[in-house]
Design a protein around this motif. Structure first.
Motif, PDB file in Angstrom:
ATOM      1  N   ARG A   1       0.829  -1.204   0.000  1.00 49.85           N
ATOM      2  CA  ARG A   1       0.000   0.000   0.000  1.00 49.85           C
ATOM      3  C   ARG A   1       0.862   1.252   0.000  1.00 49.85           C
ATOM      4  N   HIS A   2       1.930   1.236   0.825  1.00 56.62           N
ATOM      5  CA  HIS A   2       2.793   2.418   0.893  1.00 56.62           C
ATOM      6  C   HIS A   2       3.600   2.586  -0.392  1.00 56.62           C
ATOM      7  N   PHE A   3       4.066   1.478  -0.978  1.00 56.91           N
ATOM      8  CA  PHE A   3       4.781   1.555  -2.251  1.00 56.91           C
ATOM      9  C   PHE A   3       3.878   2.175  -3.325  1.00 56.91           C
ATOM     10  N   SER A   4       2.605   1.783  -3.306  1.00 58.69           N
ATOM     11  CA  SER A   4       1.667   2.301  -4.307  1.00 58.69           C
ATOM     12  C   SER A   4       1.454   3.802  -4.129  1.00 58.69           C
ATOM     13  N   VAL A   5       1.272   4.243  -2.875  1.00 57.06           N
ATOM     14  CA  VAL A   5       1.066   5.669  -2.601  1.00 57.06           C
ATOM     15  C   VAL A   5       2.301   6.477  -3.001  1.00 57.06           C
ATOM     16  N   ALA A   6       3.489   5.925  -2.699  1.00 57.06           N
ATOM     17  CA  ALA A   6       4.739   6.632  -3.002  1.00 57.06           C
ATOM     18  C   ALA A   6       5.191   6.427  -4.443  1.00 57.06           C
ATOM     19  N   LYS A   7       4.414   5.644  -5.205  1.00 60.81           N
ATOM     20  CA  LYS A   7       4.750   5.338  -6.601  1.00 60.81           C
ATOM     21  C   LYS A   7       6.137   4.713  -6.726  1.00 60.81           C
ATOM     22  N   LEU A   8       6.398   3.757  -5.825  1.00 58.86           N
ATOM     23  CA  LEU A   8       7.665   3.032  -5.837  1.00 58.86           C
ATOM     24  C   LEU A   8       7.456   1.624  -6.363  1.00 58.86           C
ATOM     25  N   VAL A   9       8.425   1.128  -7.079  1.00 61.74           N
ATOM     26  CA  VAL A   9       8.383  -0.241  -7.594  1.00 61.74           C
ATOM     27  C   VAL A   9       9.711  -0.908  -7.264  1.00 61.74           C
ATOM     28  N   ALA A  10       9.643  -2.040  -6.569  1.00 64.25           N
ATOM     29  CA  ALA A  10      10.860  -2.759  -6.226  1.00 64.25           C
ATOM     30  C   ALA A  10      11.474  -3.370  -7.475  1.00 64.25           C
ATOM     31  N   ARG A  11      12.782  -3.270  -7.577  1.00 63.93           N
ATOM     32  CA  ARG A  11      13.476  -3.813  -8.746  1.00 63.93           C
ATOM     33  C   ARG A  11      13.317  -5.322  -8.841  1.00 63.93           C
ATOM     34  N   ASP A  12      13.350  -5.970  -7.687  1.00 68.49           N
ATOM     35  CA  ASP A  12      13.304  -7.436  -7.664  1.00 68.49           C
ATOM     36  C   ASP A  12      12.676  -7.893  -6.346  1.00 68.49           C
ATOM     37  N   ILE A  13      11.577  -8.627  -6.419  1.00 74.58           N
ATOM     38  CA  ILE A  13      10.930  -9.147  -5.210  1.00 74.58           C
ATOM     39  C   ILE A  13      10.930 -10.670  -5.241  1.00 74.58           C
ATOM     40  N   LEU A  14      11.440 -11.259  -4.201  1.00 72.19           N
ATOM     41  CA  LEU A  14      11.366 -12.709  -4.023  1.00 72.19           C
ATOM     42  C   LEU A  14      10.266 -12.954  -3.001  1.00 72.19           C
ATOM     43  N   GLU A  15       9.219 -13.651  -3.402  1.00 73.76           N
ATOM     44  CA  GLU A  15       8.023 -13.807  -2.572  1.00 73.76           C
ATOM     45  C   GLU A  15       7.955 -15.201  -1.954  1.00 73.76           C
ATOM     46  N   THR A  16       7.562 -15.257  -0.669  1.00 76.75           N
ATOM     47  CA  THR A  16       7.413 -16.533   0.022  1.00 76.75           C
ATOM     48  C   THR A  16       6.037 -16.589   0.694  1.00 76.75           C
ATOM     49  N   ASN A  17       5.691 -17.738   1.223  1.00 77.66           N
ATOM     50  CA  ASN A  17       4.467 -17.848   2.030  1.00 77.66           C
ATOM     51  C   ASN A  17       4.809 -18.155   3.474  1.00 77.66           C
ATOM     52  N   SER A  18       6.011 -17.706   3.902  1.00 75.72           N
ATOM     53  CA  SER A  18       6.494 -18.035   5.242  1.00 75.72           C
ATOM     54  C   SER A  18       7.423 -16.946   5.756  1.00 75.72           C
ATOM     55  N   ILE A  19       7.148 -16.470   6.969  1.00 77.28           N
ATOM     56  CA  ILE A  19       8.057 -15.514   7.612  1.00 77.28           C
ATOM     57  C   ILE A  19       9.388 -16.204   7.903  1.00 77.28           C
ATOM     58  N   GLN A  20       9.339 -17.457   8.336  1.00 76.51           N
ATOM     59  CA  GLN A  20      10.562 -18.194   8.646  1.00 76.51           C
ATOM     60  C   GLN A  20      11.460 -18.311   7.418  1.00 76.51           C
ATOM     61  N   LEU A  21      10.871 -18.652   6.271  1.00 80.43           N
ATOM     62  CA  LEU A  21      11.659 -18.753   5.041  1.00 80.43           C
ATOM     63  C   LEU A  21      12.181 -17.386   4.627  1.00 80.43           C
ATOM     64  N   THR A  22      11.363 -16.354   4.804  1.00 81.05           N
ATOM     65  CA  THR A  22      11.819 -14.997   4.500  1.00 81.05           C
ATOM     66  C   THR A  22      13.059 -14.658   5.306  1.00 81.05           C
ATOM     67  N   ARG A  23      13.020 -14.932   6.605  1.00 84.34           N
ATOM     68  CA  ARG A  23      14.188 -14.657   7.464  1.00 84.34           C
ATOM     69  C   ARG A  23      15.399 -15.473   7.028  1.00 84.34           C
TER      70      ARG A  23
END
Length: 309
Positions: free
Chosen positions: A212-234
């Motif tokens: 939501r904040h990225f959208s408001v600030a008109k920011l786009v991440a260059r590269d996002i790696l997405e997971t379904n786990s906080i543990q895997l993210t860490r």
């Protein structure tokens, strides 16, 4: 459903077991009766209800639309009977009972185990059922009556859900100590977007706040790696795959061990999050669940959730 009150209780039990196992043979094994007995009871139930409850297939027993309605109603009834059973047992005091908790990953390493350990010292006979999942699924479990207490990242208000306590906490840049941004005093979101960002998917409240904040600030991440786990993210961040945006609550053990480092965001006020302890407004808690809820709900003078160290 006319005539439901005089239906054969044993037939209903056999039906529900078959619905859960999708197999008459497996249901008969669990019920310790012959498969033919299960088949007869289901046939009688279908006759009494004047409706087909299962489609018999080579791959197993599949519920019809009528069967789905009956199964959902019976599961709700079983849950209510379980609550009554515990409430009757609790008339003797908090000697026995069960607490069902659905929670986000961010509280499973320290916060929740610490409270359960203290509670069990006082009430050793009370059992816990704990499931870890995303904020959306926790709300669904509360709505369905599958959970007594939900612990979520800040989420949108729902009239059926009561928030009993909350703790605000800012998001921070979390990175491996060797990351290019790891030793900065502060960092902006614009700078973060130039690096690989490891984030839980949009079913997690923290991700929706960031998006939501990225959208408001008109920011786009260059590269996002997405997971379904906080543990895997860490874990991915620890191995230097990228950085992430999480509250300290989710990474406190890794921060203490020096495996991760935290950097304040210049946009911290815009990215405030935290956790909420929730219950369903119309579901009566058992004495055990109410007692545990009281232990994790801070007194008015407490500065933060669980600040009883």
């Amino acid at each position: 459903m006319k005539g439901f009150g005089v239906l054969d209780f044993t037939a209903l039990r056999y039906f529900l077991e078959t619905a859960d196992s999708q197999s008459i043979r497996q249901a008969s094994d669990r019920l310790h009766v012959a498969p033919s007995a299960v088949s007869r009871k289901i046939a009688k139930l279908e006759h009494d209800l004047k409706s087909k409850l299962f489609e018999r297939r080579t791959t197993g027993m599949r519920l019809t639309a009528a069967g789905i309605i009956l199964a959902e109603q019976l599961r709700s009834t079983v849950r209510n009977l379980d609550r009554v059973r515990w409430q009757i047992a609790e008339l003797e005091g908090l000697k026995r009972g069960e607490v069902s908790i659905h929670c986000i990953e961010g509280v499973v390493e320290n916060w929740l185990p610490r409270h359960i350990a203290r509670f069990k010292m006082i009430y050793p006979e009370i059992n816990f059922r704990i499931a870890v999942m995303s904020t959306d699924r926790i709300i669904e479990a509360l709505m369905a009556g599958d959970s007594d207490i939900g612990i979520v990242f800040f989420t949108s208000e729902r009239p059926e859900i009561r928030v009993t306590s909350s703790q605000a906490e800012a998001l921070n840049l979390i990175a491996n100590p060797g990351h290019p941004l790891a030793h900065r005093r502060q960092v902006s979101l614009a700078e973060i977007t130039q690096h690989t960002l490891v984030m839980p998917n949009a079913s997690f409240g923290v991700r929706r706040i960031v998006d939501r904040h990225f959208s408001v600030a008109k920011l786009v991440a260059r590269d996002i790696l997405e997971t379904n786990s906080i543990q895997l993210t860490r874990s991915l961040v620890r191995h230097g795959v990228g950085c992430t945006l999480l509250p300290h609550l989710s990474v406190e053990r890794d921060l203490a061990a020096g495996l991760l480092t935290s950097v304040k965001l210049k946009d911290a006020n815009m990215l405030a999050t935290g956790i909420q302890v929730c219950t369903h407004r119309q579901h009566n808690l058992s004495a055990a669940a109410e007692a545990f809820l009281n232990t994790i709900t801070p007194k008015p003078t407490a500065g933060s959730l669980g600040a009883s160290d």
